[in-house]
Scaffold this active site. Structure first.
Site, mmCIF file in Angstrom:
data_model
loop_
_atom_site.group_PDB
_atom_site.id
_atom_site.type_symbol
_atom_site.label_atom_id
_atom_site.label_comp_id
_atom_site.label_asym_id
_atom_site.label_seq_id
_atom_site.Cartn_x
_atom_site.Cartn_y
_atom_site.Cartn_z
ATOM 1 N N TYR A 100 49.420 42.168 -2.330
ATOM 2 C CA TYR A 100 48.993 42.035 -3.725
ATOM 3 C C TYR A 100 47.602 41.415 -3.794
ATOM 4 C CZ TYR A 100 48.933 40.559 -8.623
ATOM 5 O OH TYR A 100 48.586 40.369 -9.932
ATOM 6 N N LYS A 135 44.077 43.112 -5.064
ATOM 7 C CA LYS A 135 43.291 42.564 -6.165
ATOM 8 C C LYS A 135 41.861 42.252 -5.724
ATOM 9 C CE LYS A 135 46.244 42.636 -9.579
ATOM 10 N NZ LYS A 135 45.989 43.416 -10.814
ATOM 11 N N SER A 141 42.994 38.858 -10.423
ATOM 12 C CA SER A 141 43.845 37.700 -10.174
ATOM 13 C C SER A 141 43.025 36.651 -9.444
ATOM 14 C CB SER A 141 45.054 38.109 -9.321
ATOM 15 O OG SER A 141 45.753 36.974 -8.842
#
Length: 232
Positions: free
Chosen positions: A141, A145, A130
């Site tokens: 998150y 990533k 991402s």
């Protein structure tokens, strides 16, 4: 480069959102079979798509899928979860689950399928990261990533000897159910899959899908305080 026409592929989280777009694009490019995994898979009409149950946090589940999908030449590590709560107020269990799914899960897939890819000629491992790998503000998150990105870069070195193309993918928000509550410019899953598989076919090791991602990567050499985004 990795030949897609005639290939057999595995897409984790392949029955919805971005994963489903990868399945569709692989078939459009002539893949002979695609294993599409989900926690609760549903059979479809296309005989080239093989639905498989998979929980990437469960070693037995991953081993069971590998026992079926021994003919795979392309693996797309796509399955992931998103818990957007700020780190200081997030439930630690949610943070742990995020890392179990977004980091440990893909590593488990890579470890399990590396010998299968080697036996089938090397093939490709595609890891979906991402733009939040590189910027602050993405909560657990984004942190997961970033860890996944680092993991991919090391796997690329470790898998080079067996001829496996390891592709790291960075993108902004794709227009999927996982991020439907987030206010941000979103790109089409089909467009993401097309760009990524173009890169796989060309032998690229990194795919930056959209302008935002290219701009952020270009800014990595600048002041760290400029590398921030807020998920709303």
């Amino acid at each position: 480069m990795t030949e897609i026409e005639g290939a057999v592929a595995l897409v984790t989280g392949g029955q919805r959102g971005l994963g489903r777009a990868f399945v569709d694009e692989l078939l459009r490019r002539g893949a002979s079979k695609v294993y599409a995994t989900a926690r609760r898979p549903v059979a479809g009409a296309d005989p080239r798509v093989v639905p498989l149950a998979l929980e990437v946090t469960d070693p037995d589940s991953v081993a069971a899928v590998a026992g079926v999908a021994g003919d795979v030449g392309i693996v797309v590590n796509n399955a992931g979860v998103l818990h957007p709560a700020p780190l200081l107020t997030a439930d630690i269990d949610d943070v742990r689950a995020t890392f179990e799914t977004n980091v440990i899960g893909p590593l488990r897939i890579a470890q399990t399928f590396a010998p299968i890819l080697a036996a089938n000629g090397g093939g490709a491992l595609v890891d979906i990261h991402s733009v939040l790998s590189w910027v602050a503000g993405g909560a657990a998150y984004g942190a997961s990533k970033a860890a996944f990105w680092s993991l991919t870069n090391s796997l690329r070195l470790e898998l080079a000897g067996q001829g496996t193309q390891v592709v790291g993918v960075h993108l902004g928000f794709a227009d999927t159910d996982m991020v439907k509550g987030i206010i941000a410019e979103k790109i089409s899953p089909a467009g993401v899959a097309e760009a990524v598989l173009d890169g796989v076919a060309k032998g690229e090791l990194e795919v930056l899908v959209d302008d935002l991602t290219r701009q952020v990567k270009a800014a990595l050499s600048g002041p760290v305080e400029n590398l921030a985004v807020r998920i709303r």
